[in-house]
Design a protein around this motif. Structure first.
Motif, PDB file in Angstrom:
ATOM      1  N   TYR A  43      -8.867  -4.479  23.775  1.00  0.00           N
ATOM      2  CA  TYR A  43      -7.830  -3.575  23.253  1.00  0.00           C
ATOM      3  C   TYR A  43      -7.305  -4.080  21.916  1.00  0.00           C
ATOM      4  O   TYR A  43      -7.108  -3.306  20.968  1.00  0.00           O
ATOM      5  N   MET A  44      -7.069  -5.412  21.828  1.00  0.00           N
ATOM      6  CA  MET A  44      -6.592  -6.008  20.580  1.00  0.00           C
ATOM      7  C   MET A  44      -7.625  -5.829  19.460  1.00  0.00           C
ATOM      8  O   MET A  44      -7.274  -5.517  18.312  1.00  0.00           O
ATOM      9  N   ASP A  45      -8.916  -5.994  19.805  1.00  0.00           N
ATOM     10  CA  ASP A  45      -9.984  -5.838  18.817  1.00  0.00           C
ATOM     11  C   ASP A  45     -10.031  -4.407  18.256  1.00  0.00           C
ATOM     12  O   ASP A  45     -10.136  -4.184  17.049  1.00  0.00           O
ATOM     13  N   LEU A  46      -9.970  -3.458  19.194  1.00  0.00           N
ATOM     14  CA  LEU A  46     -10.009  -2.055  18.752  1.00  0.00           C
ATOM     15  C   LEU A  46      -8.816  -1.723  17.859  1.00  0.00           C
ATOM     16  O   LEU A  46      -8.939  -1.011  16.860  1.00  0.00           O
ATOM     17  N   LEU A  47      -7.654  -2.245  18.234  1.00  0.00           N
ATOM     18  CA  LEU A  47      -6.448  -2.012  17.443  1.00  0.00           C
ATOM     19  C   LEU A  47      -6.579  -2.649  16.056  1.00  0.00           C
ATOM     20  O   LEU A  47      -6.220  -2.029  15.042  1.00  0.00           O
ATOM     21  N   ALA A  48      -7.139  -3.863  16.018  1.00  0.00           N
ATOM     22  CA  ALA A  48      -7.308  -4.547  14.727  1.00  0.00           C
ATOM     23  C   ALA A  48      -8.327  -3.810  13.854  1.00  0.00           C
ATOM     24  O   ALA A  48      -8.121  -3.650  12.642  1.00  0.00           O
ATOM     25  N   ILE A  49      -9.425  -3.352  14.472  1.00  0.00           N
ATOM     26  CA  ILE A  49     -10.445  -2.608  13.715  1.00  0.00           C
ATOM     27  C   ILE A  49      -9.858  -1.306  13.161  1.00  0.00           C
ATOM     28  O   ILE A  49     -10.128  -0.915  12.029  1.00  0.00           O
ATOM     29  N   PHE A  50      -9.037  -0.646  14.019  1.00  0.00           N
ATOM     30  CA  PHE A  50      -8.403   0.603  13.561  1.00  0.00           C
ATOM     31  C   PHE A  50      -7.514   0.340  12.345  1.00  0.00           C
ATOM     32  O   PHE A  50      -7.534   1.095  11.371  1.00  0.00           O
ATOM     33  N   ILE A  51      -6.730  -0.740  12.406  1.00  0.00           N
ATOM     34  CA  ILE A  51      -5.839  -1.080  11.281  1.00  0.00           C
ATOM     35  C   ILE A  51      -6.653  -1.380  10.015  1.00  0.00           C
ATOM     36  O   ILE A  51      -6.303  -0.955   8.904  1.00  0.00           O
ATOM     37  N   ILE A  52      -7.780  -2.113  10.202  1.00  0.00           N
ATOM     38  CA  ILE A  52      -8.635  -2.427   9.052  1.00  0.00           C
ATOM     39  C   ILE A  52      -9.210  -1.153   8.434  1.00  0.00           C
ATOM     40  O   ILE A  52      -9.234  -0.986   7.218  1.00  0.00           O
ATOM     41  N   MET A  53      -9.674  -0.242   9.299  1.00  0.00           N
ATOM     42  CA  MET A  53     -10.265   1.005   8.804  1.00  0.00           C
ATOM     43  C   MET A  53      -9.227   1.859   8.082  1.00  0.00           C
ATOM     44  O   MET A  53      -9.506   2.471   7.032  1.00  0.00           O
ATOM     45  N   VAL A  54      -8.015   1.933   8.651  1.00  0.00           N
ATOM     46  CA  VAL A  54      -6.936   2.675   7.984  1.00  0.00           C
ATOM     47  C   VAL A  54      -6.652   2.075   6.624  1.00  0.00           C
ATOM     48  O   VAL A  54      -6.467   2.788   5.626  1.00  0.00           O
ATOM     49  N   ASN A  55      -6.638   0.748   6.581  1.00  0.00           N
ATOM     50  CA  ASN A  55      -6.385   0.047   5.312  1.00  0.00           C
ATOM     51  C   ASN A  55      -7.479   0.357   4.288  1.00  0.00           C
ATOM     52  O   ASN A  55      -7.214   0.564   3.094  1.00  0.00           O
ATOM     53  N   ILE A  56      -8.753   0.390   4.758  1.00  0.00           N
ATOM     54  CA  ILE A  56      -9.880   0.693   3.870  1.00  0.00           C
ATOM     55  C   ILE A  56      -9.744   2.105   3.292  1.00  0.00           C
ATOM     56  O   ILE A  56      -9.860   2.312   2.077  1.00  0.00           O
ATOM     57  N   PHE A  57      -9.498   3.069   4.176  1.00  0.00           N
ATOM     58  CA  PHE A  57      -9.420   4.462   3.709  1.00  0.00           C
ATOM     59  C   PHE A  57      -8.188   4.693   2.837  1.00  0.00           C
ATOM     60  O   PHE A  57      -8.251   5.440   1.855  1.00  0.00           O
ATOM     61  N   TYR A  58      -7.090   4.049   3.183  1.00  0.00           N
ATOM     62  CA  TYR A  58      -5.888   4.190   2.350  1.00  0.00           C
ATOM     63  C   TYR A  58      -6.132   3.603   0.961  1.00  0.00           C
ATOM     64  O   TYR A  58      -5.784   4.198  -0.074  1.00  0.00           O
ATOM     65  N   GLY A  59      -6.776   2.435   0.937  1.00  0.00           N
ATOM     66  CA  GLY A  59      -7.095   1.819  -0.359  1.00  0.00           C
ATOM     67  C   GLY A  59      -8.061   2.667  -1.173  1.00  0.00           C
ATOM     68  O   GLY A  59      -7.920   2.792  -2.398  1.00  0.00           O
ATOM     69  N   PHE A  60      -9.039   3.247  -0.460  1.00  0.00           N
ATOM     70  CA  PHE A  60     -10.010   4.106  -1.154  1.00  0.00           C
ATOM     71  C   PHE A  60      -9.338   5.327  -1.783  1.00  0.00           C
ATOM     72  O   PHE A  60      -9.571   5.663  -2.948  1.00  0.00           O
ATOM     73  N   ILE A  61      -8.489   6.015  -1.000  1.00  0.00           N
ATOM     74  CA  ILE A  61      -7.811   7.214  -1.510  1.00  0.00           C
ATOM     75  C   ILE A  61      -6.899   6.866  -2.687  1.00  0.00           C
ATOM     76  O   ILE A  61      -6.867   7.569  -3.700  1.00  0.00           O
ATOM     77  N   THR A  62      -6.184   5.761  -2.566  1.00  0.00           N
ATOM     78  CA  THR A  62      -5.276   5.345  -3.651  1.00  0.00           C
ATOM     79  C   THR A  62      -6.046   5.032  -4.923  1.00  0.00           C
ATOM     80  O   THR A  62      -5.680   5.454  -6.026  1.00  0.00           O
ATOM     81  N   GLU A  63      -7.164   4.300  -4.767  1.00  0.00           N
ATOM     82  CA  GLU A  63      -7.938   3.905  -5.945  1.00  0.00           C
ATOM     83  C   GLU A  63      -8.658   5.099  -6.566  1.00  0.00           C
ATOM     84  O   GLU A  63      -8.796   5.187  -7.779  1.00  0.00           O
ATOM     85  N   ARG A  64      -9.107   6.040  -5.718  1.00  0.00           N
ATOM     86  CA  ARG A  64      -9.766   7.238  -6.258  1.00  0.00           C
ATOM     87  C   ARG A  64      -8.792   8.054  -7.096  1.00  0.00           C
ATOM     88  O   ARG A  64      -9.171   8.616  -8.125  1.00  0.00           O
ATOM     89  N   LYS A  65      -7.544   8.132  -6.667  1.00  0.00           N
ATOM     90  CA  LYS A  65      -6.542   8.853  -7.445  1.00  0.00           C
ATOM     91  C   LYS A  65      -6.350   8.208  -8.818  1.00  0.00           C
ATOM     92  O   LYS A  65      -6.167   8.889  -9.827  1.00  0.00           O
ATOM     93  N   LYS A  66      -6.411   6.871  -8.852  1.00  0.00           N
ATOM     94  CA  LYS A  66      -6.273   6.169 -10.134  1.00  0.00           C
ATOM     95  C   LYS A  66      -7.429   6.526 -11.063  1.00  0.00           C
ATOM     96  O   LYS A  66      -7.230   6.773 -12.255  1.00  0.00           O
TER      97      LYS A  66
END
Length: 336
Positions: A43-66
């Motif tokens: 459960y902890m692993d899945l939660l950590a992976i989810f947080i990492i993926m959210v971070n990746i997509f958030y970073g991608f969207i932010t950088e694409r806007k730049k």
């Protein structure tokens, strides 16, 4: 910016995050002192992976806007982009501004070089015309078969020199185009007079049926267009041939029709006759042909919103129709 590009650019950070997660899992599974529950760890692993993926997509969207801010804006407006104290954006902005300045400097030097060549060509043309005028004066005192041939060659030189001058101007037409009322038939008569010696030398008869009309256009360039077409007709009309020049009018346009009974144009060459440097089958017969005269005539006609149509039959005739549309907007011509 694409997602795979973003991932490639941040691959070390992504691998590092998963490596940390792997180390934590190794410790939890191998530690005797921790009463671990496999379900809790998963459960902890899945939660950590989810947080990492959210971070990746958030970073991608932010950088694409730049990136979009920079690459969807005009290069001239880059300096006005607000980067909001973002180090990455500030760096990209500075790089683009410096590159923009270098391009502007290269363009400035290129334009300067072209203008110097244009000025030199123009001055050379005017200087050489003085020498030609002297030759013509000397020929006036000589009457012989040789002098007639020399006069013909001098006229050919004059025509080619004027062509060079117009070609130089054609590449700077935005600075060398005007709009005023032009009596087209008067311009046509001047162009016929300029080429008269070429027709006389081959005993070509000229038949005219001209009805005066005026348009708003550039007289010099209309004169150039007529001159190139008439010169082309003189080249490919045989000894003792006929050149018919007439005007007509309908509701849409005025027409100047120039028709010779020369060697005509092969069917396969008609579509390419206005292409740059194209000489075709007839150009191989007429060794003086460069394929540039009609190219520039067509080019300037398009800028003046004048249409040139061609009809020909090999061995029989060639007919050029120069069409001046009545509803043409010269303001549009002058600003494009």
């Amino acid at each position: 910016m694409k997602l795979k590009v973003y991932i490639r650019n941040h691959i070390l950070w992504i691998l590092g995050s998963f490596l940390i997660l792997l180390v934590i899992n190794s410790i939890l599974f191998t530690s005797i002192s921790i009463n671990q529950s496999y379900k809790d760890i998963i459960y902890m692993d899945l939660l950590a992976i989810f947080i990492i993926m959210v971070n990746i997509f958030y970073g991608f969207i932010t950088e694409r806007k730049k990136y979009d801010i920079f690459f969807k804006n005009s290069i001239k407006s880059i300096e006005n982009i607000d980067v909001k104290n973002d180090y990455f954006s500030e760096m990209v902005k500075n790089v683009l501004i410096e590159q923009q300045k270098r391009f502007w400097m290269i363009e400035k030097n290129y334009r300067k070089g072209i203008n110097e060549i244009q000025d030199y060509t123009t001055q050379w043309v005017h200087d050489i015309k003085v020498n030609i005028a002297v030759c013509e004066l000397l020929l006036d005192d000589v009457e012989s078969t040789t002098s007639k041939e020399l006069r013909y060659q001098v006229e050919q030189i004059k025509f080619r020199i004027n062509h060079i001058l117009h070609v130089t101007r054609a590449n700077h037409y935005e600075q060398d185009i005007g709009a005023w009322e032009v009596n087209v038939c008067n311009v046509l008569r001047s162009a016929i007079k300029e080429n008269a010696l070429f027709f006389i030398n081959k005993n070509i008869e000229i038949e005219t049926d001209l009805h005066p009309f005026s348009v708003i256009s550039d007289e010099r360039w209309i004169y150039y267009i007529f001159g190139q077409i008439l010169n082309n007709s003189s080249k490919y009309t045989p000894e003792g041939g006929t050149l018919q020049i007439k005007t007509k009018e309908d509701e849409q346009a005025y027409y100047v029709i120039i028709r010779d009974n020369g060697i005509g144009i092969p069917k396969e060459d008609i579509a390419r006759i206005f292409d740059k440097g194209f000489t075709g089958k007839n150009g191989k017969i007429e060794t003086k042909s460069t394929g540039m005269g009609l190219y520039y005539a067509k080019k300037m006609a398009e800028k003046l919103r004048v249409e040139i149509k061609l009809d020909s039959e090999e061995g029989n005739y060639t007919e050029f129709s120069i069409i001046f549309y009545k509803l043409s907007d010269y303001y549009e011509v002058a600003t494009k």
